[in-house]
Design a protein around this motif. Structure first.
Motif, PDB file in Angstrom:
ATOM      1  N   ASN A 147      -3.319  -7.261  -9.953  1.00 19.65           N
ATOM      2  CA  ASN A 147      -2.990  -6.228  -9.359  1.00 19.65           C
ATOM      3  C   ASN A 147      -2.125  -6.289  -8.117  1.00 19.65           C
ATOM      4  O   ASN A 147      -1.223  -6.722  -7.461  1.00 19.65           O
ATOM      5  CB  ASN A 147      -4.477  -5.702  -7.907  1.00 19.65           C
ATOM      6  N   PRO A 148      -0.944  -5.436  -7.725  1.00 18.74           N
ATOM      7  CA  PRO A 148      -0.148  -5.133  -7.296  1.00 18.74           C
ATOM      8  C   PRO A 148      -0.778  -5.697  -5.731  1.00 18.74           C
ATOM      9  O   PRO A 148       0.664  -6.179  -4.738  1.00 18.74           O
ATOM     10  CB  PRO A 148       0.563  -3.546  -6.762  1.00 18.74           C
ATOM     11  N   LEU A 149      -1.342  -5.620  -5.240  1.00 16.46           N
ATOM     12  CA  LEU A 149      -1.342  -5.462  -3.678  1.00 16.46           C
ATOM     13  C   LEU A 149      -1.760  -7.314  -3.457  1.00 16.46           C
ATOM     14  O   LEU A 149      -1.499  -7.792  -2.969  1.00 16.46           O
ATOM     15  CB  LEU A 149      -2.826  -5.086  -3.299  1.00 16.46           C
ATOM     16  N   LEU A 183       1.090  -1.344  -0.098  1.00 14.78           N
ATOM     17  CA  LEU A 183       0.380   0.199   0.034  1.00 14.78           C
ATOM     18  C   LEU A 183       0.481   0.922   0.274  1.00 14.78           C
ATOM     19  O   LEU A 183       0.546   2.309  -0.734  1.00 14.78           O
ATOM     20  CB  LEU A 183      -0.843   0.158   1.276  1.00 14.78           C
ATOM     21  N   ASP A 184       1.860   1.265   0.085  1.00 10.30           N
ATOM     22  CA  ASP A 184       2.511   2.175   0.700  1.00 10.30           C
ATOM     23  C   ASP A 184       3.743   1.966   0.072  1.00 10.30           C
ATOM     24  O   ASP A 184       4.136   3.733  -0.491  1.00 10.30           O
ATOM     25  CB  ASP A 184       3.900   1.999   2.268  1.00 10.30           C
ATOM     26  N   HIS A 185       3.638   1.386  -1.270  1.00 14.57           N
ATOM     27  CA  HIS A 185       4.470   1.306  -2.722  1.00 14.57           C
ATOM     28  C   HIS A 185       3.209   2.116  -4.251  1.00 14.57           C
ATOM     29  O   HIS A 185       3.753   2.629  -4.643  1.00 14.57           O
ATOM     30  CB  HIS A 185       4.948   0.905  -2.741  1.00 14.57           C
ATOM     31  N   LEU A 186       2.691   1.055  -4.743  1.00 13.68           N
ATOM     32  CA  LEU A 186       1.387   1.600  -5.336  1.00 13.68           C
ATOM     33  C   LEU A 186       0.699   0.612  -5.480  1.00 13.68           C
ATOM     34  O   LEU A 186       0.723  -0.761  -4.841  1.00 13.68           O
ATOM     35  CB  LEU A 186       2.108   1.276  -6.815  1.00 13.68           C
ATOM     36  N   THR A 187      -1.006   1.051  -5.874  1.00 19.67           N
ATOM     37  CA  THR A 187      -2.045  -0.063  -5.801  1.00 19.67           C
ATOM     38  C   THR A 187      -1.889  -0.597  -6.837  1.00 19.67           C
ATOM     39  O   THR A 187      -3.032  -1.638  -7.188  1.00 19.67           O
ATOM     40  CB  THR A 187      -3.383   0.595  -4.648  1.00 19.67           C
ATOM     41  N   HIS A 188      -2.481   0.225  -7.938  1.00 21.29           N
ATOM     42  CA  HIS A 188      -2.661  -0.158  -9.130  1.00 21.29           C
ATOM     43  C   HIS A 188      -1.957   1.327 -10.242  1.00 21.29           C
ATOM     44  O   HIS A 188      -2.192   2.063 -10.152  1.00 21.29           O
ATOM     45  CB  HIS A 188      -4.193   0.031  -9.175  1.00 21.29           C
TER      46      HIS A 188
END
Ligand SMILES: Cc1ncc(COP(=O)(O)O)c(C=O)c1O
Length: 428
Positions: free
Chosen positions: A301-303, A70-75
């Protein structure tokens, strides 16, 4: 505090009635193999969101990985701006999938999407239309998913017409009297009469039929399918959406059989609670589709990729495959003991592959006639007694257990005590 009843009334007013519910409460929080409702009542969870919580609800390492992501990128959409998690997840799954061939992976959100895309790859690779699937198979709720799946009510009724060129073969299943010879004869008839094998793109199967009632594929079936696919250039697709990620005590259920499918669909527990699915398989097949042919906005998705990588870490470093075998044996032995009780003549069959356990409830063992009403009573008693169960099978008379592999032995025994008491109450 808003009560379950108040939420139920609001839910029924606001949410489409086509969504059917297995439970009568509204969940507030969950931890490993336990769920608490909005009134604070605790339930043991033998369902795990239908097989999505092999590493337990809110696994610490999965939650930490999602928070970090979440602290890097979500989408960003992988097709627009690729990111590390997707690439590493593909590398790791390629390395984990058995089979002596070069592998590639790609990701989606729902299991049904992985199935749809496996159809696209198989048709593109072979240039053929036909698909083969099995009685009691289940592959999702999209149009192709429905067409590939067996159960008419409530999944398909009223939604016709379905996509064509799909042929359903009998799934060999000793308990229900379907033999391997029945299956072979059906294939021979299909190829002779309805559709020659050179018109078949893929055969889809589940190593253990999930929704269909925990019918376990025999090694003979898989050897036969592999030989058939090799002989006729057909793509063999294992739908491991429910059986994968340690559920059967192996990372992939197909490892029990020593037969390699060409494409493997995964989903459910790989996301540790987040929506992600995928295809892992033969690079030469997957890469026939040119750039732009496959994809989707949220796929991988990244998460969800961060969660999936943590799920793999947990399975690998916390010995969950062995735990799955041990827990599956613990449950299986307890279910067999229950079946031996004279008063439990209604347990027609006890089935397991690793930690994919089930009992089939019948009117009596002599007739083997399914008893969906009794099964529904057991499930509803169990819920009252604090245990979440789900059913399976065309007559809804199979109780399938999808216990998180991280559950403690004590919680598993407590849940099995509730199951046994709930069956006693239902028979009283
Ligand atoms: C074997 C199998 N395939 C496909 C699906 C569809 O997955 P989803 O509901 O995530 O689309 C399921 C879901 O239960 C399944 O068990």
């Amino acid at each position: 505090m808003t009560t379950n009843q108040e939420f139920e009334a609001r839910r029924d007013k606001a949410v489409a009635r086509a969504i059917a519910y297995s439970t009568t409460f509204v969940a507030d929080r969950a931890e490993n193999a336990e769920v608490w409702d909005v009134e604070g009542k605790r339930y043991i969870d033998f369902c795990g969101g239908i097989g999505c919580q092999n590493v337990g609800h809110r696994n610490d390492r999965v939650v930490a990985a999602i928070k970090d992501q979440l602290d890097h990128l979500t989408h960003t959409c992988f097709q627009v701006t690729p990111y590390e998690g997707y690439i590493v997840l593909a590398e790791r799954l390629n390395a984990l999938l058995p089979g002596d061939f070069a592998k590639k992976s790609l990701f989606f959100s729902a299991g049904g999407e992985a199935v749809e895309n496996a159809v696209k790859i198989a048709r593109f690779y072979t240039g053929r239309p036909g698909l083969i699937t099995f009685t009691n198979g289940y592959h999702g709720r999209s149009y192709l998913g429905m067409a590939l799946s067996a159960r008419m009510v409530p999944f398909k009724q009223g939604f016709q017409p379905f996509p064509g060129d799909i042929y359903r073969m009998p799934f060999p299943d000793a308990f229900h009297g379907i033999t391997m010879d029945d299956t072979k004869r059906a294939f021979e008839t299909l190829f002779r009469s309805d559709c020659p094998p050179d018109q078949i793109a893929a055969i889809f199967f589940e190593p253990v039929q999930g929704e269909g009632g925990y019918n376990i594929a025999t090694p003979e079936l898989l050897t036969y399918l592999r030989a058939l696919c090799d002989e006729h250039g057909i793509v063999l697709v294992a739908d491991e959406i429910q059986t994968g990620m340690g559920r059967t005590g192996k990372m992939f259920a197909m490892e029990h059989y020593g037969t390699s499918p060409d494409l493997t669909c995964i989903g459910k527990s790989i996301g540790g609670g987040l929506p992600i699915s995928g295809i892992v398989g033969k690079a030469e097949m997957i890469d026939t589709v040119p750039p732009g042919g496959l994809g989707g906005t949220f796929g991988g998705n990244p998460l969800a990729c961060a969660a999936a990588l943590a799920v793999l870490d947990v399975i690998e470093t916390e010995g969950l495959l062995q735990r799955g075998l041990d827990m599956g044996a613990q449950i299986d032995s307890r279910l067999h003991k229950m079946a031996q009780r004279n008063s439990f003549d209604c347990i027609g069959d006890v089935r397991a592959l690793g930690c994919m356990n089930a009992i089939e409830i019948v009117k009596d063992r002599d007739s083997g006639e399914p008893d969906g009403d009794l099964t529904a009573k057991v499930v509803s008693n169990a819920l009252k007694n604090g245990l979440i169960l789900v059913t399976a099978g065309p007559a809804r008379n199979v109780i399938r257990l999808l216990v998180p592999l991280t559950a403690s032995t004590e919680v598993v025994e407590e849940g099995l005590d509730i199951l046994e008491n709930s069956l006693e109450e239902a028979l009283a």
